[in-house]
Design a protein around this motif. Structure first.
Motif: not given
Length: 276
Positions: A1-4, A6, A32, A34
């Motif tokens: 998920s990507a909810n850090q 919102t 983006f 890493d």
């Protein structure tokens, strides 16, 4: 998920968004990453260059797609030289454009389609005779620029356009070493073929026309002086080559023929005229 992170509009049924605002000579970026150092900090990115109004997409830390201020989509980063075209695929190795279709139906195909009208897209109007519908142009760098085509394939309107009727001709052009390409072969809307390498533009109207400034009297033993050459590459006595004539609806039927048969070395031989 990507909810850090919102972002929710208030009330929720309104549109939402993010604004990245910078100076007129600065860039707006989304990276983006890493890693915390090196090019991996921007392994993937979206950039907007305000200085030239270009939107850029990158992967593996390299620019892949640039949409410039004219709306032109340029794939290939630094390998793109023709920035004034609406769609460009550039590469410093080999550039390829693939169109794929995978279907069990015999009628489903991979296509490149060209559309042309007068007027506008919203209000198109009918083409007229001799309007060019499309060109495929082939360019090479000549030490100065890419301004002069080496060859071209052209499709144009060839007759009167009416409802559900679009007569067309296709022409093939080559460049002999000048600043422009010249029509060499034309297939008209009626299927007639003209091959023209002369300095005069002629359309005689026969089913097949071969037009050339060649003069066989300059050397009858040199095939390069002839308008039409039929040649059998088998270098053996007894080989033959021929021209057949038929007035029939049978595919393989021959009513008359002219045959040259090789009798000795150097293409020496006999000419035979045959009728049924």
């Amino acid at each position: 998920s990507a909810n850090q992170l919102t972002i929710t509009p208030n009330p929720i049924n309104n549109s939402g968004g993010i604004t990245i605002r910078t100076g007129t000579s600065n860039d707006g970026n989304i990276f983006f990453s890493d890693a915390t150092s090196g090019t991996a900090e921007y392994a993937g990115y979206i950039k907007y260059e305000h200085s030239n109004d270009a939107l850029i997409f990158g992967s593996a830390s390299v620019e892949r797609l640039r949409i410039n201020s004219s709306g032109n989509a340029l794939f290939g980063g630094a390998a793109v030289s023709q920035t004034n075209r609406q769609l460009v695929v550039g590469s410093n190795s080999e550039a390829n454009l693939a169109i794929e279709t995978h279907n069990t139906s015999a009628s489903e195909t991979a296509n490149i389609r060209f559309y042309r009208s007068r007027g506008t897209a919203a209000s198109p109007t009918t083409l007229v005779d001799n309007d060019v519908i499309s060109n495929l142009l082939f360019y090479g760098y000549d030490g100065t620029d890419y301004a002069h085509a080496a060859a071209m394939i052209r499709v144009e309107c060839d007759g009167t356009v009416a409802g559900n009727q679009m007569p067309g001709a296709i022409s093939f052009y080559t460049n002999s070493g000048t600043t422009s390409a010249t029509e060499r072969l034309r297939i008209a809307s009626d299927g007639y073929v003209t091959i023209d390498s002369s300095s005069n533009s002629m359309q005689p109207g026969a089913a097949v026309n071969i037009i050339s400034d060649k003069n066989v009297e300059t050397g009858i033993d040199d095939m390069a002086n002839y308008h039409l050459v039929l040649k059998n590459p088998q270098n053996d006595t007894g080989e033959a080559i021929g021209l057949a004539f038929g007035i029939t609806d049978t595919v393989t039927k021959v009513g008359a023929a002219i045959i040259h048969e090789r009798d000795a070395a150097g293409s020496q031989g006999s000419m035979k005229f045959l009728t049924r």
